[in-house]
Design a protein around this motif. Structure first.
Motif, mmCIF file in Angstrom:
data_model
loop_
_atom_site.group_PDB
_atom_site.id
_atom_site.type_symbol
_atom_site.label_atom_id
_atom_site.label_comp_id
_atom_site.label_asym_id
_atom_site.label_seq_id
_atom_site.Cartn_x
_atom_site.Cartn_y
_atom_site.Cartn_z
ATOM 1 N N LEU A 52 0.816 -1.216 0.000
ATOM 2 C CA LEU A 52 0.000 0.000 0.000
ATOM 3 C C LEU A 52 0.851 1.267 0.000
ATOM 4 N N GLU A 53 1.931 1.260 0.751
ATOM 5 C CA GLU A 53 2.807 2.440 0.815
ATOM 6 C C GLU A 53 3.397 2.769 -0.558
ATOM 7 N N LYS A 54 3.860 1.751 -1.266
ATOM 8 C CA LYS A 54 4.435 1.979 -2.598
ATOM 9 C C LYS A 54 3.352 2.399 -3.593
ATOM 10 N N ALA A 55 2.154 1.851 -3.461
ATOM 11 C CA ALA A 55 1.050 2.247 -4.344
ATOM 12 C C ALA A 55 0.724 3.722 -4.139
ATOM 13 N N LYS A 82 2.792 6.087 -3.000
ATOM 14 C CA LYS A 82 3.908 6.871 -3.547
ATOM 15 C C LYS A 82 3.809 6.966 -5.068
ATOM 16 N N TYR A 83 3.429 5.869 -5.694
ATOM 17 C CA TYR A 83 3.265 5.824 -7.153
ATOM 18 C C TYR A 83 2.190 6.812 -7.598
ATOM 19 N N PRO A 90 -7.902 6.193 -8.428
ATOM 20 C CA PRO A 90 -7.306 5.375 -7.366
ATOM 21 C C PRO A 90 -6.251 4.396 -7.876
ATOM 22 N N VAL A 91 -5.269 4.164 -7.015
ATOM 23 C CA VAL A 91 -4.261 3.140 -7.233
ATOM 24 C C VAL A 91 -4.385 2.165 -6.063
ATOM 25 N N LEU A 92 -4.694 0.920 -6.389
ATOM 26 C CA LEU A 92 -4.885 -0.107 -5.373
ATOM 27 C C LEU A 92 -3.632 -0.967 -5.248
ATOM 28 N N SER A 93 -3.533 -1.643 -4.121
ATOM 29 C CA SER A 93 -2.375 -2.465 -3.820
ATOM 30 C C SER A 93 -2.747 -3.949 -3.872
#
Length: 112
Positions: free
Chosen positions: A32-35, A37-38, A47-50
């Motif tokens: 989730l953290e990298k998503a 940041k992306y 939205p960007v999901l993880s």
């Protein structure tokens, strides 16, 4: 890198996609953290999901090509949960054309 190019193209078409009655969701095979940041890095309006377990990647056969190049895909799912469009690729040079093709498909659905 190819994913960024494609997602950036989707962002450019986002208003047109919304006007056609559709929504964009990006799923990253990361935590989730990298998503987050992306999404922040690209200033995405959707939205960007993880998917850290890469379950969605597995369902749509998006394993890495030759264990190096991440396959990516555009998928259109209708309101009843049916996949109406699926296009996978490993070639980053096809994304601009693919994004236009994807928008054309979404627009042809006349969702609104």
């Amino acid at each position: 890198m190819q994913c960024r190019a494609h997602v950036s193209q989707l962002a450019k078409f986002y208003e047109q996609i919304k006007e056609a009655g559709a929504e964009v969701v990006v799923i990253l095979g990361d935590n989730l953290e990298k998503a987050k940041k992306y999404a922040d890095l690209l200033k995405l309006p959707f939205p960007v999901l993880s998917d850290p377990e890469r379950e969605v990647y597995s369902i749509y056969e998006l394993e890495k090509f030759l264990m190096l190049i991440q396959r990516t895909a555009s998928i259109v799912v209708d309101s009843e949960g049916r996949v109406r469009y699926l296009k996978r690729t490993t070639n980053p040079n096809t994304w601009l054309q693919e994004s236009r093709e994807l928008f054309g498909f979404v627009d042809s659905l006349n969702i609104t």
